[in-house]
Design a protein around this motif. Structure first.
Motif, PDB file in Angstrom:
ATOM      1  N   LEU A  30     -29.455   1.242  66.810  1.00 11.38           N
ATOM      2  CA  LEU A  30     -30.761   1.572  66.246  1.00 11.38           C
ATOM      3  C   LEU A  30     -31.891   1.339  67.243  1.00 11.38           C
ATOM      4  N   PHE A  31     -31.808   0.237  68.007  1.00  6.86           N
ATOM      5  CA  PHE A  31     -32.913  -0.160  68.876  1.00  6.86           C
ATOM      6  C   PHE A  31     -32.767   0.286  70.332  1.00  6.86           C
ATOM      7  N   ALA A  32     -31.579   0.678  70.754  1.00  4.28           N
ATOM      8  CA  ALA A  32     -31.327   0.985  72.169  1.00  4.28           C
ATOM      9  C   ALA A  32     -32.217   2.126  72.677  1.00  4.28           C
ATOM     10  N   GLY A  33     -33.000   1.818  73.714  1.00  2.68           N
ATOM     11  CA  GLY A  33     -33.791   2.832  74.396  1.00  2.68           C
ATOM     12  C   GLY A  33     -34.933   3.410  73.581  1.00  2.68           C
ATOM     13  N   LEU A 130     -41.923  -5.790  62.369  1.00  4.65           N
ATOM     14  CA  LEU A 130     -41.856  -6.077  63.796  1.00  4.65           C
ATOM     15  C   LEU A 130     -41.761  -4.773  64.568  1.00  4.65           C
ATOM     16  N   VAL A 131     -42.139  -4.853  65.825  1.00  2.00           N
ATOM     17  CA  VAL A 131     -41.998  -3.737  66.760  1.00  2.00           C
ATOM     18  C   VAL A 131     -41.103  -4.232  67.881  1.00  2.00           C
ATOM     19  N   ALA A 132     -40.148  -3.401  68.260  1.00  2.00           N
ATOM     20  CA  ALA A 132     -39.271  -3.741  69.379  1.00  2.00           C
ATOM     21  C   ALA A 132     -39.147  -2.538  70.296  1.00  2.00           C
ATOM     22  N   LYS A 133     -39.169  -2.814  71.587  1.00  2.00           N
ATOM     23  CA  LYS A 133     -38.967  -1.782  72.607  1.00  2.00           C
ATOM     24  C   LYS A 133     -37.646  -2.075  73.290  1.00  2.00           C
ATOM     25  N   ASP A 134     -36.723  -1.139  73.163  1.00  2.00           N
ATOM     26  CA  ASP A 134     -35.371  -1.297  73.715  1.00  2.00           C
ATOM     27  C   ASP A 134     -34.748  -2.629  73.282  1.00  2.00           C
ATOM     28  N   GLY A 135     -34.968  -2.971  72.015  1.00  2.00           N
ATOM     29  CA  GLY A 135     -34.342  -4.157  71.449  1.00  2.00           C
ATOM     30  C   GLY A 135     -35.049  -5.475  71.688  1.00  2.00           C
TER      31      GLY A 135
END
Length: 160
Positions: A30-33, A130-135
């Motif tokens: 889900l979070f990759a890249g 939350l916000v995540a960039k590339d995990g």
């Protein structure tokens, strides 16, 4: 300890509510890249979740995407069938990925579980976004009990 800015999203398998039925999805996939907004609610069909939290993200999909968000996902400690029914009830198609954390594994791995067993609801999510960039977490907002300020879509937009 609750997840913080700079932490990596834990690796957990969730169930995704899809038109074809439940399907497994890992947080890694889900979070990759991607830049992902993940918001957690105490439960599908609950008052604030249904009237404000989920609809706020739906209304702001275009604004979030314009700020570089690739995926918006909602997670609750419910099963995928409940999440699918809630999505249908709310008119969600592909704007928001509806994730089921039926055993609260992600909630616990994030340190954002909420024990509502005294109310007959078991372990749930605290209300958060939350916000995540590339995990990797770049922003996190966790509500105080009964609050709805730091996890709403507008607060996430302001943080991007």
């Amino acid at each position: 300890m609750a997840i913080q800015v700079g932490d990596k999203i834990p690796s957990v398998t969730l169930m995704q509510a899809t038109a074809e039925g439940p399907k497994e999805i890992t947080t890694d996939a889900l979070f990759a890249g991607k830049t992902v907004v993940l918001f957690g609610v105490p439960g599908a069909f609950t008052p604030t979740c249904s009237a404000k939290h989920l609809p706020g993200f739906v209304v702001n999909v275009d604004a979030l995407k314009a700020k570089g968000v690739d995926t918006i996902a909602c997670v609750a400690v419910n099963d995928a069938f409940v999440m699918g029914a809630w999505a249908k009830d709310q008119g969600i198609t592909d704007q928001v990925v509806m994730l089921a954390d039926g055993s609260a594994k992600l909630a616990q791995a994030l340190g954002l579980e909420l024990d509502l067993t005294a109310r007959g609801l078991g372990i749930r999510n605290q209300r958060f976004a939350l916000v995540a960039k590339d995990g990797v977490v770049t922003h996190v907002g966790v509500e105080q009990p009964g609050g709805f300020e730091v996890s709403k879509a507008e607060a996430v937009l302001a943080a991007l």
